[in-house]
Scaffold this active site. Structure first.
Site: not given
Ligand code: NAD
Length: 721
Positions: A320, A396, A398, A403, A425, A446, A449, A496
């Protein structure tokens, strides 16, 4: 110089024997065709005819040329006859312009869309400005109709059949240089020279144009048109295209016009427009368009002074964060992307670079724009470089502690005015805000994807979010080209939460022995872009399992998830990303159903017997009616402000079929009586939990409250897309 006014919208001036027909909205908005402006134009054309000028220039204002027809006019037409009449009136009007003996010129700056372009097509010459606001197109197909004021007849003669169909079937908008390339306009000039160059063009007399031989063959011979027809028909019948009547109608009417010879077949266009305008699809698409305009104005409604975001920090460069940061950089925001992992950062920068190189190759951008966009995205493994940031957006993993730590760190480095946004999410914002100085600046933003493609952004209001913060977040989303919908915090937010019972029923049907293909096929036959089981593969069963857990905890009586979600995750059958889910995947392409996933269903005891075998109607209603009931619950709880915004969010967030207008509009078109009755039957036959959904519908049906039934007012000014 003498001037004559025909009312509020249209004036005529004489400039040395050349008449200037000026079109301007009295309130300073874009000029549109409505009852008043059309009447004035008719009178002005009579005056032009009687004066016999040596030339005519039609020009708009500093803001724009003509944005099209007022869509409320289309919304008000409820039968084929009046819609066809409206088309004939346009034909008569523009026909008179086309028959003027003097050279005629359209001087175009800003939007020249729909009826606006059709007016320009009836003139001899078209000169447009190089300004980025200049856009030419026939977007009618997006509202479920066809260009009904001569567009299907005049455009193919000017630019050739293949180009004309491409423009009309996609509803695309061309900037000046692309319009020039396609020979839609004759000259491109700087904005300051527009009027002078337009008057100068009059001295060139009437144009003589010739299309290239191959285009003439494809446009003006039966064999050539047959080749084009077959090619286009193939693409129209694929995917969701089959649910829309406008594209085949556009093709048919355009071909009839060319087959009829030089005079064209304007009557076929009028009849075609009549049929489409009176259809439910057209009304649904127009309502969604009006709702999308409302969404774009969300920021202004909350706080008109909300400033634009110019510098942003995005923390988390995963699926994201990388996507969101890329969209920001493309849209002119200086963006710093932070992640602990250097590899994730380099992947993120590579992702933007790949997309930009593609645009460069397709000549959608110039080399300096490529470079400027890449320069706007900087990457860092340290939480630094926050000075001057207007927003810190976290994406980052979930995890609440993570966070909270990120916002705690960020808050100590940025000013009090910096907006803090979370892309969570499912995590509660009130908990995330504990101990945060100035918690009123925290807002959920929000994205869906992939962020580059998905048009919806839910702007989440929690108990402390200020209107100022919400407005700035909504402005950011709109500036990124998205549609922000305001949603009050709850588990799953709006989209959702409504999606959860839909996916839950899909898994239940599977457990009852309905095949994967059948479940997905019923959903796609209804008009969903993909079936629910395929969607679970795309989302990932690991992500789905955790979201369903959150939903089950929040609403155990109706959303307790099947253990199959966890079982799929634990077996590593994650879907597309592990190339193995409910389906198998090879080279990113979906293959057949995955035997391992079905064996898991049997071996772990998830199969269950059902008293009845559901037919297609039962499957469809089991999937979709609980989603409708959940949407009504959200309206009742004030999670979303209006039925219209709820429909818009479901269309843009999960691809609910737009021709049906969204879940609420679809249910109301069926009648809530019928929906309630069906839920009761389905509850007795398959799943007692559906009785709760029936009760929700009953409460809505018998309730007198109309607060949540607010829809877009018919008198609200609205423009063409
Ligand atoms: N994937 C989806 O379809 C989707 C859709 C909407 C919302 N979200 C939300 O978006 C957020 C991210 O989801 P994602 O799928 O991109 O996750 P992801 O796992 O692909 O990416 C998370 C990133 O955060 C980084 N990270 C972890 N700890 C960190 C820190 N302390 N400082 C900096 N970076 C750090 C990780 O290295 C990783 O690259 C979540 O809260 C998720 O619920 C996801």
């Amino acid at each position: 110089m003498s001037g004559e006014s025909f009312g509020d919208w249209v004036t005529l001036e004489d400039q040395g024997g050349v008449l200037l027909l000026r079109l301007a909205d009295p309130s300073g908005n874009y000029f549109v065709f409505n009852a008043a402006s059309v009447e004035e134009l008719e009178k002005a054309i009579s005056a032009i005819e009687s004066r016999g000028p040596k030339g005519l220039v039609v020009i708009g204002t500093e803001r724009g040329f003509i944005a099209g027809a007022d869509v409320n006019m289309l919304l008000a037409v409820d039968n084929e006859k009046s819609a066809a009449e409206m088309s004939r009136r346009g034909h008569a009007l523009f026909g008179r312009l086309a028959r003027l003996a003097c050279p005629t010129v359209a001087a175009i700056h800003g939007p020249c869309l729909g009826g606006g372009l059709e007016l320009a097509l009836s003139l001899d010459w078209r000169i447009a400005t190089k300004a980025k606001e200049t856009k030419l197109g026939l977007p009618e197909v997006r509202l479920g109709i066809l260009p009904g004021w001569g567009g299907t007849q005049r455009l193919p003669r000017l630019v050739g059949l293949p180009n004309a169909l491409d423009m009309m079937l996609k509803g695309s908008q061309l900037d000046g240089s692309r319009a020039l390339k396609r020979k839609l306009i004759d000259r491109l000039v700087p904005k300051e020279w527009l009027l002078d160059k337009a008057i100068e063009q009059v001295s060139r007399g009437k144009p003589r144009r010739k299309l290239p031989p191959i285009v003439r063959f494809l446009s003006f011979t039966g064999i050539g048109r047959g080749i084009v027809r077959r090619k286009v028909e193939k693409t129209l019948s694929a995917g969701q295209g089959r649910f829309f009547a406008a594209p085949p109608q556009i093709l048919d009417v355009t071909l009839r016009g060319l087959a009829a010879g030089p005079a064209g077949d304007f009557e076929a266009e009028a009849i075609g427009l009549g049929k489409l305008t009176a259809s439910a699809t057209c009304k649904n698409l127009i309502r969604l368009f009006l709702e999308s305009e409302k969404a774009r104005k969300l920021s202004r409604d909350l706080d008109p002074s909300a400033p634009a975001v110019q510098r942003a920090v995005v923390v988390g460069a995963g699926v994201m964060g990388a996507g969101i940061a890329g969209v920001m950089a493309k849209r002119g925001i200086h963006t710093r992307l932070v992640d602990l992992s250097a590899e994730a950062l380099s992947r993120a920068v590579g992702r933007l670079g790949k997309a930009m190189r593609k645009s460069l190759k397709r000549r959608q951008i110039k080399p300096h724009e490529y470079q400027a966009t890449m320069d706007r995205l900087t990457a860092s493994t340290k939480l630094a470089g926050f000075t001057g940031a207007d927003v810190v957006l976290e994406a980052v993993a979930e995890n609440m502690d993570l966070k909270r730590k990120i916002f705690g760190d960020a808050a100590s480095r940025v000013s009090h005015g910096t907006l803090l946004c979370t892309n969570t999410s499912s995590l509660p914002l009130s908990e995330m805000a504990e101990g945060l100085p100035h918690p009123d600046r925290l807002v959920g933003l929000h994205f869906f994807n992939p962020p580059e493609k998905m048009p919806l952004v839910e702007v989440i209001r929690y108990e402390h979010s200020s209107d100022t913060a919400l407005a700035r977040a909504a402005r950011l989303a709109a500036d990124l080209g998205k549609f922000p919908v305001l949603v009050r915090e709850c588990a799953g937010f709006l989209v959702n939460r409504c999606l959860s019972p839909y996916l839950g029923q899909a898994v239940l049907l599977l457990e009852e022995g309905v095949t994967v293909e059948r479940i997905d096929e019923v959903a796609t036959d209804f008009g969903m872009p993909m079936g629910p089981l395929h969607l679970l593969d795309v989302v990932g069963w690991d992500v789905a399992a955790s979201v369903c857990r959150v939903m089950g905890d929040a609403f155990p009586e109706r959303m307790e998830p099947s253990g199959y979600f966890d079982a799929m995750r634990d077996a590593g059958l994650l879907g597309e990303k592990s190339r193995s889910g409910i389906y198998r995947y090879e080279k990113g392409k979906k293959q057949g159903v995955n035997g391992t996933a079905l064996a898991l269903l049997r071996d772990k005891g998830f199969t269950r017997s059902s008293a009845a075998t559901p037919d297609a109607a039962d499957i469809r209603d089991r999937l979709l009616l609980p989603l409708v009931a959940e949407a009504y619950r959200c309206l009742d709880e004030g999670i979303v402000d209006s039925e219209g915004q709820c429909d818009l969010a479901m269309v843009m967030g999960i691809g609910f079929p737009p021709h049906l207008g969204g879940p609420i509009t679809w249910a109301q078109a069926r009648s809530l009586d019928e929906v309630e009755g069906r839920l009761q039957i389905l509850s007795g036959r398959y799943d007692q939990r559906l009785a709760q959904a029936a009760r929700v519908i009953e409460a809505v049906r018998t309730s007198d409250t109309t607060a949540s039934k607010e829809s877009v007012s018919a008198s609200e000014p609205a423009r063409h897309a």
